[in-house]
Design an enzyme around this catalytic site. Structure first.
Site, PDB file in Angstrom:
ATOM      1  N   ASN A  76      -2.144   7.029  -2.498  1.00  0.00           N
ATOM      2  CA  ASN A  76      -3.368   6.754  -1.749  1.00  0.00           C
ATOM      3  C   ASN A  76      -4.071   5.514  -2.288  1.00  0.00           C
ATOM      4  O   ASN A  76      -5.273   5.506  -2.538  1.00  0.00           O
ATOM      5  CB  ASN A  76      -4.318   7.960  -1.788  1.00  0.00           C
ATOM      6  CG  ASN A  76      -5.443   7.823  -0.785  1.00  0.00           C
ATOM      7  OD1 ASN A  76      -5.268   7.206   0.261  1.00  0.00           O
ATOM      8  ND2 ASN A  76      -6.591   8.395  -1.091  1.00  0.00           N
ATOM      9  N   GLY A  77      -3.307   4.463  -2.463  1.00  0.00           N
ATOM     10  CA  GLY A  77      -3.880   3.225  -2.957  1.00  0.00           C
ATOM     11  C   GLY A  77      -2.858   2.108  -2.923  1.00  0.00           C
ATOM     12  O   GLY A  77      -1.714   2.285  -2.484  1.00  0.00           O
ATOM     13  N   HIS A  82       0.855  -1.186   0.000  1.00  0.00           N
ATOM     14  CA  HIS A  82       0.000   0.000   0.000  1.00  0.00           C
ATOM     15  C   HIS A  82       0.885   1.228   0.000  1.00  0.00           C
ATOM     16  O   HIS A  82       1.787   1.357   0.823  1.00  0.00           O
ATOM     17  CB  HIS A  82      -0.909   0.015   1.227  1.00  0.00           C
ATOM     18  CG  HIS A  82      -1.773   1.244   1.297  1.00  0.00           C
ATOM     19  ND1 HIS A  82      -2.963   1.347   0.599  1.00  0.00           N
ATOM     20  CD2 HIS A  82      -1.609   2.431   1.942  1.00  0.00           C
ATOM     21  CE1 HIS A  82      -3.495   2.540   0.830  1.00  0.00           C
ATOM     22  NE2 HIS A  82      -2.692   3.212   1.639  1.00  0.00           N
ATOM     23  N   CYS A  83       0.638   2.135  -0.948  1.00  0.00           N
ATOM     24  CA  CYS A  83       1.464   3.325  -1.095  1.00  0.00           C
ATOM     25  C   CYS A  83       0.682   4.562  -0.653  1.00  0.00           C
ATOM     26  O   CYS A  83      -0.340   4.894  -1.277  1.00  0.00           O
ATOM     27  CB  CYS A  83       1.932   3.489  -2.537  1.00  0.00           C
ATOM     28  SG  CYS A  83       2.916   4.976  -2.819  1.00  0.00           S
ATOM     29  N   PRO A  84       1.126   5.249   0.400  1.00  0.00           N
ATOM     30  CA  PRO A  84       0.398   6.452   0.835  1.00  0.00           C
ATOM     31  C   PRO A  84       0.519   7.607  -0.141  1.00  0.00           C
ATOM     32  O   PRO A  84      -0.317   8.507  -0.144  1.00  0.00           O
ATOM     33  CB  PRO A  84       1.068   6.791   2.180  1.00  0.00           C
ATOM     34  CG  PRO A  84       2.429   6.186   2.092  1.00  0.00           C
ATOM     35  CD  PRO A  84       2.276   4.949   1.268  1.00  0.00           C
TER      36      PRO A  84
END
Length: 276
Positions: free
Chosen positions: A13-14, A8-10
């Site tokens: 945002n996904g 998950h990559c902040p």
């Protein structure tokens, strides 16, 4: 939450997975390229400024150079270099993942599977098809990546469930790993209250500055709570809080797990000895 989830990559945002892994890697490639171009242009701007007389000359000439422009250029160069280094490291990690045809989650499962076995016991990673084939599994030109997100091309002698079923004895690999984790849990008892704040400033500067570098939650604890600890750092503990009510009204399991400062709890056996 997505097919073939990598992480998950902040920043986007996904989650990065089957259909956007290539696009995410291209983003990591072009971001440093753009910052490198910006840094090159601004450094050339600054060198030209110094060689042609500096601030005093251009203030007198009322030219396009100004002290604010030079300061802005220097700050921008610093930020650009920071992005090149930080995003470049992320790009390296993603390229290594693509070359191995291995997501971050699969890498974790693979490392634990090897750790659980003796040195002479082989465990084959099923999706390593060779470097070039691995690359084309993700970066298939302008086309969609290979596979439908459910079934994948695997090595000879492997099947679709090799990652979850051991090839040696057909034990359920991931279930066995979870059982090993449960076997290693250590019961602790809370001896000090913690309110679950992300920055634990009330518990000392060392605890505050050495917080776990991940997005796992913090959990509030009260004196007397029991926590089953599965992970730890020098100043923090991670575990599941033992609840009186483990199911909600709909029959779903309630779990409260996360990090809290190490000094807020002691081993249950130590607490019992102290009481005696």
């Amino acid at each position: 939450c997505v097919m073939k989830m990598d992480h998950h990559c902040p920043w986007i945002n996904g989650c990065v997975g089957h259909f956007n892994h290539k696009n995410f890697t291209l983003f990591l490639f072009f971001a440093p390229c753009g910052c490198f171009q910006a840094a090159f242009i601004l450094i050339a701007y600054f060198i030209f400024f110094l060689r042609t007389g500096g601030v005093a000359y251009y203030v007198a000439q009322d030219d396009f150079f100004s002290i604010f422009g030079v300061i802005f250029a220097m700050v921008t160069v610093g930020l650009a270099i920071g992005v090149i280094i930080a995003v470049g490291m992320l790009l390296y990690i993603q390229l290594k993942s693509i070359i191995r045809n291995e997501t971050g989650i699969e890498s974790w499962i693979r490392s634990k599977a090897k750790y659980r076995r003796a040195e002479d016991e082989d465990w084959t990673y099923p999706y390593h098809l060779g470097c070039w084939r691995n690359i084309f599994e993700v970066c298939n030109g302008c086309n969609e990546p290979d596979g439908d997100g459910i079934y994948w091309t695997v090595r000879e002698g492997c099947n679709q469930y090799t990652m979850t079923v051991s090839t040696s004895s057909f034990e359920i690999e991931q279930l066995e790993q979870k059982q090993d984790k449960r076997d290693r849990t250590v019961p602790y008892v809370a001896v000090q209250k913690y309110n679950g704040s992300f920055i634990a400033w009330r518990h000392g500067i060392r605890v505050c500055c050495s917080f776990p570098m991940n997005d796992d939650p913090r959990i509030p604890i009260s004196v007397g709570d029991r926590i089953m600890i599965t992970r730890s750092t020098k100043r923090w503990l991670y575990g599941d809080k033992v609840l009186e009510k483990s199911m909600d009204a709909e029959g779903r399991e309630i779990r409260v797990r996360g990090w809290f400062p190490r000094h807020c709890a002691v081993r249950e056996e130590d607490a019992m000895k102290k009481d005696e």
